[in-house]
Design a protein around this motif. Sequence first.
Motif, PDB file in Angstrom:
ATOM      1  N   ALA A 203      -5.267   1.431   6.427  1.00 37.37           N
ATOM      2  CA  ALA A 203      -4.915   0.190   7.119  1.00 37.37           C
ATOM      3  C   ALA A 203      -3.411   0.000   7.061  1.00 37.37           C
ATOM      4  O   ALA A 203      -2.815   0.057   5.977  1.00 37.37           O
ATOM      5  N   ASN A 204      -2.810  -0.236   8.213  1.00 42.54           N
ATOM      6  CA  ASN A 204      -1.390  -0.539   8.267  1.00 42.54           C
ATOM      7  C   ASN A 204      -1.165  -1.820   9.051  1.00 42.54           C
ATOM      8  O   ASN A 204      -0.844  -2.856   8.484  1.00 42.54           O
ATOM      9  N   SER A 205      -1.376  -1.781  10.379  1.00 42.39           N
ATOM     10  CA  SER A 205      -1.110  -2.964  11.206  1.00 42.39           C
ATOM     11  C   SER A 205      -1.923  -4.169  10.760  1.00 42.39           C
ATOM     12  O   SER A 205      -1.421  -5.301  10.766  1.00 42.39           O
ATOM     13  N   ALA A 206      -3.185  -3.956  10.377  1.00 42.39           N
ATOM     14  CA  ALA A 206      -4.042  -5.077   9.990  1.00 42.39           C
ATOM     15  C   ALA A 206      -3.483  -5.816   8.782  1.00 42.39           C
ATOM     16  O   ALA A 206      -3.662  -7.034   8.641  1.00 42.39           O
ATOM     17  N   ILE A 207      -2.808  -5.092   7.890  1.00 48.93           N
ATOM     18  CA  ILE A 207      -2.218  -5.717   6.716  1.00 48.93           C
ATOM     19  C   ILE A 207      -0.810  -6.233   7.016  1.00 48.93           C
ATOM     20  O   ILE A 207      -0.504  -7.411   6.831  1.00 48.93           O
ATOM     21  N   ALA A 208       0.043  -5.333   7.512  1.00 44.47           N
ATOM     22  CA  ALA A 208       1.446  -5.703   7.741  1.00 44.47           C
ATOM     23  C   ALA A 208       1.595  -6.781   8.800  1.00 44.47           C
ATOM     24  O   ALA A 208       2.530  -7.589   8.743  1.00 44.47           O
ATOM     25  N   GLY A 209       0.685  -6.832   9.776  1.00 44.15           N
ATOM     26  CA  GLY A 209       0.778  -7.804  10.857  1.00 44.15           C
ATOM     27  C   GLY A 209       0.071  -9.112  10.590  1.00 44.15           C
ATOM     28  O   GLY A 209       0.122 -10.029  11.421  1.00 44.15           O
ATOM     29  N   ALA A 210      -0.598  -9.230   9.444  1.00 42.22           N
ATOM     30  CA  ALA A 210      -1.296 -10.475   9.112  1.00 42.22           C
ATOM     31  C   ALA A 210      -0.303 -11.598   8.815  1.00 42.22           C
ATOM     32  O   ALA A 210       0.844 -11.342   8.462  1.00 42.22           O
ATOM     33  N   LYS A 211      -0.752 -12.827   8.940  1.00 40.99           N
ATOM     34  CA  LYS A 211       0.116 -13.962   8.616  1.00 40.99           C
ATOM     35  C   LYS A 211       0.529 -13.923   7.145  1.00 40.99           C
ATOM     36  O   LYS A 211       1.636 -14.330   6.794  1.00 40.99           O
ATOM     37  N   ASP A 212      -0.374 -13.439   6.302  1.00 37.90           N
ATOM     38  CA  ASP A 212      -0.075 -13.278   4.883  1.00 37.90           C
ATOM     39  C   ASP A 212      -0.450 -11.849   4.500  1.00 37.90           C
ATOM     40  O   ASP A 212      -1.589 -11.578   4.102  1.00 37.90           O
ATOM     41  N   PRO A 213       0.472 -10.907   4.626  1.00 36.60           N
ATOM     42  CA  PRO A 213       0.153  -9.499   4.366  1.00 36.60           C
ATOM     43  C   PRO A 213      -0.361  -9.235   2.948  1.00 36.60           C
ATOM     44  O   PRO A 213      -1.225  -8.377   2.754  1.00 36.60           O
ATOM     45  N   ILE A 214       0.150  -9.966   1.975  1.00 32.30           N
ATOM     46  CA  ILE A 214      -0.254  -9.728   0.589  1.00 32.30           C
ATOM     47  C   ILE A 214      -1.718 -10.117   0.404  1.00 32.30           C
ATOM     48  O   ILE A 214      -2.506  -9.376  -0.188  1.00 32.30           O
ATOM     49  N   ARG A 215      -2.076 -11.270   0.935  1.00 26.69           N
ATOM     50  CA  ARG A 215      -3.468 -11.719   0.818  1.00 26.69           C
ATOM     51  C   ARG A 215      -4.406 -10.796   1.601  1.00 26.69           C
ATOM     52  O   ARG A 215      -5.512 -10.488   1.146  1.00 26.69           O
ATOM     53  N   MET A 216      -3.966 -10.335   2.776  1.00 32.56           N
ATOM     54  CA  MET A 216      -4.811  -9.435   3.555  1.00 32.56           C
ATOM     55  C   MET A 216      -4.971  -8.095   2.836  1.00 32.56           C
ATOM     56  O   MET A 216      -6.050  -7.483   2.870  1.00 32.56           O
TER      57      MET A 216
ATOM     58  N   GLY B  15      -8.902  -4.510  12.318  1.00 35.02           N
ATOM     59  CA  GLY B  15      -8.143  -5.745  12.417  1.00 35.02           C
ATOM     60  C   GLY B  15      -8.255  -6.652  11.221  1.00 35.02           C
ATOM     61  O   GLY B  15      -7.365  -7.454  10.959  1.00 35.02           O
ATOM     62  N   THR B  16      -9.357  -6.510  10.469  1.00 33.66           N
ATOM     63  CA  THR B  16      -9.551  -7.392   9.315  1.00 33.66           C
ATOM     64  C   THR B  16     -10.464  -6.722   8.307  1.00 33.66           C
ATOM     65  O   THR B  16     -11.061  -5.664   8.565  1.00 33.66           O
ATOM     66  N   ALA B  17     -10.578  -7.356   7.154  1.00 26.32           N
ATOM     67  CA  ALA B  17     -11.237  -6.721   6.018  1.00 26.32           C
ATOM     68  C   ALA B  17     -12.722  -6.454   6.243  1.00 26.32           C
ATOM     69  O   ALA B  17     -13.244  -5.434   5.802  1.00 26.32           O
ATOM     70  N   SER B  18     -13.426  -7.353   6.923  1.00 26.40           N
ATOM     71  CA  SER B  18     -14.863  -7.168   7.121  1.00 26.40           C
ATOM     72  C   SER B  18     -15.163  -5.890   7.890  1.00 26.40           C
ATOM     73  O   SER B  18     -16.203  -5.251   7.687  1.00 26.40           O
ATOM     74  N   GLU B  19     -14.249  -5.489   8.773  1.00 21.41           N
ATOM     75  CA  GLU B  19     -14.433  -4.259   9.542  1.00 21.41           C
ATOM     76  C   GLU B  19     -14.285  -3.028   8.651  1.00 21.41           C
ATOM     77  O   GLU B  19     -14.958  -2.022   8.853  1.00 21.41           O
TER      78      GLU B  19
ATOM     79  N   ILE C 166     -11.015  14.490   7.403  1.00 20.55           N
ATOM     80  CA  ILE C 166     -11.131  14.120   8.811  1.00 20.55           C
ATOM     81  C   ILE C 166     -10.900  12.620   8.914  1.00 20.55           C
ATOM     82  O   ILE C 166     -11.489  11.835   8.164  1.00 20.55           O
ATOM     83  N   MET C 167     -10.050  12.207   9.883  1.00 20.72           N
ATOM     84  CA  MET C 167      -9.654  10.803   9.969  1.00 20.72           C
ATOM     85  C   MET C 167      -9.886  10.260  11.381  1.00 20.72           C
ATOM     86  O   MET C 167      -8.939  10.098  12.164  1.00 20.72           O
ATOM     87  N   PRO C 168     -11.131   9.952  11.724  1.00 20.26           N
ATOM     88  CA  PRO C 168     -11.418   9.447  13.071  1.00 20.26           C
ATOM     89  C   PRO C 168     -10.940   8.011  13.248  1.00 20.26           C
ATOM     90  O   PRO C 168     -10.967   7.205  12.307  1.00 20.26           O
ATOM     91  N   LEU C 169     -10.509   7.685  14.448  1.00 22.08           N
ATOM     92  CA  LEU C 169     -10.054   6.325  14.740  1.00 22.08           C
ATOM     93  C   LEU C 169     -11.237   5.382  14.897  1.00 22.08           C
ATOM     94  O   LEU C 169     -12.320   5.780  15.324  1.00 22.08           O
ATOM     95  N   ALA C 170     -11.020   4.138  14.517  1.00 18.70           N
ATOM     96  CA  ALA C 170     -12.007   3.084  14.765  1.00 18.70           C
ATOM     97  C   ALA C 170     -11.801   2.491  16.148  1.00 18.70           C
ATOM     98  O   ALA C 170     -12.750   2.094  16.823  1.00 18.70           O
ATOM     99  N   ALA C 171     -10.526   2.442  16.571  1.00 16.89           N
ATOM    100  CA  ALA C 171     -10.111   1.898  17.865  1.00 16.89           C
ATOM    101  C   ALA C 171      -8.674   2.374  18.085  1.00 16.89           C
ATOM    102  O   ALA C 171      -8.062   2.959  17.182  1.00 16.89           O
ATOM    103  N   PRO C 172      -8.097   2.155  19.274  1.00 12.70           N
ATOM    104  CA  PRO C 172      -6.716   2.597  19.494  1.00 12.70           C
ATOM    105  C   PRO C 172      -5.746   2.060  18.449  1.00 12.70           C
ATOM    106  O   PRO C 172      -5.912   0.959  17.927  1.00 12.70           O
ATOM    107  N   ILE C 173      -4.723   2.846  18.154  1.00 15.87           N
ATOM    108  CA  ILE C 173      -3.725   2.520  17.134  1.00 15.87           C
ATOM    109  C   ILE C 173      -3.161   1.115  17.337  1.00 15.87           C
ATOM    110  O   ILE C 173      -2.717   0.750  18.428  1.00 15.87           O
ATOM    111  N   GLY C 174      -3.200   0.327  16.273  1.00 22.59           N
ATOM    112  CA  GLY C 174      -2.585  -0.984  16.288  1.00 22.59           C
ATOM    113  C   GLY C 174      -3.291  -2.034  17.115  1.00 22.59           C
ATOM    114  O   GLY C 174      -2.808  -3.167  17.231  1.00 22.59           O
ATOM    115  N   SER C 175      -4.457  -1.696  17.679  1.00 21.71           N
ATOM    116  CA  SER C 175      -5.127  -2.621  18.598  1.00 21.71           C
ATOM    117  C   SER C 175      -5.838  -3.762  17.876  1.00 21.71           C
ATOM    118  O   SER C 175      -6.030  -4.837  18.439  1.00 21.71           O
ATOM    119  N   GLY C 176      -6.288  -3.535  16.645  1.00 19.77           N
ATOM    120  CA  GLY C 176      -7.038  -4.563  15.933  1.00 19.77           C
ATOM    121  C   GLY C 176      -8.405  -4.847  16.519  1.00 19.77           C
ATOM    122  O   GLY C 176      -9.006  -5.881  16.229  1.00 19.77           O
TER     123      GLY C 176
END
Length: 256
Positions: free
Chosen positions: A206-219, A188-192, A151-161
């Motif tokens: 996690a997709n947008s939170a990583i790919a959309g970060a200023k530094d995706p590798i570090r995120m 939106g970020t790792a602490s969440e 089961i994969m419930p959303l935390a918030a709307p897709i891509g919203s962060g």
Amino acid sequence: MSDPMVIAGRSFNSRLIIGTGKFKDYEENAAALEASGADMVTVAIRRVNLDQPDAPLLTDSIDPKTTTYLPNTAGCFTGEDAVRTLRLARELGGWNLVKLEVLSDVHLYPDMAETLASLKLLVADGFDVMVYCTDDPVYCQKLQDAGAAAIMPLAAPIGSGLGLLNPTNIRLVREAVTVPVIVDAGLGTASEAAAAMELGVDGIIANSAIAGAKDPIRMARAFKYAVIAGREAYLAGRIERKQYAVPSSPTSGMIE
């Protein structure tokens, strides 16, 4: 593998799953995957080139022999489209473990009636189905009863962060079902991710939170450690919340 995530009889070293969308190219995606420690990636079958030899191929950068591909139905707005897409995915790559998502035109929230109907068709067709859904514990029970593998419930709307908007419902979903629960969408970020894991869920996508970060590798690396920390904290058990201060050291027997 001392604490693997097990889905439909398959064991995964990492409790983090990352996406394959929104990265600037497949090379960055592969680098983020390595930094994340994940051993599963979601693949939007309708959006990612898997079989056109003249174009860049995801499989050239992320080897499906060493990383589990999780085909999903991103972009599907009817159950019929979702079922057709996953049947094509199985014919294309032999994938049987899949992610079902049927979206609505209301902020891309899951259409749960269509999701449940298509889940039943896919289970009858022999698929192991991980299901993207709302955080409604009653509907999550229905999905489990219909044969969902996770089961994969959303935390918030897709891509919203927006992060973990309703931790109470996520906890109730965890209590309502026995199959793995993986929080999907809206972080939106790792602490969440750590906060979600502390509720007892089994994993994070996690997709947008990583790919959309200023530094995706570090995120990606941050998410790796956040998921580990959240899992460890959950297993350790937090202290009870109290209304007043309680000293860390005993107040009796003190030297005068």
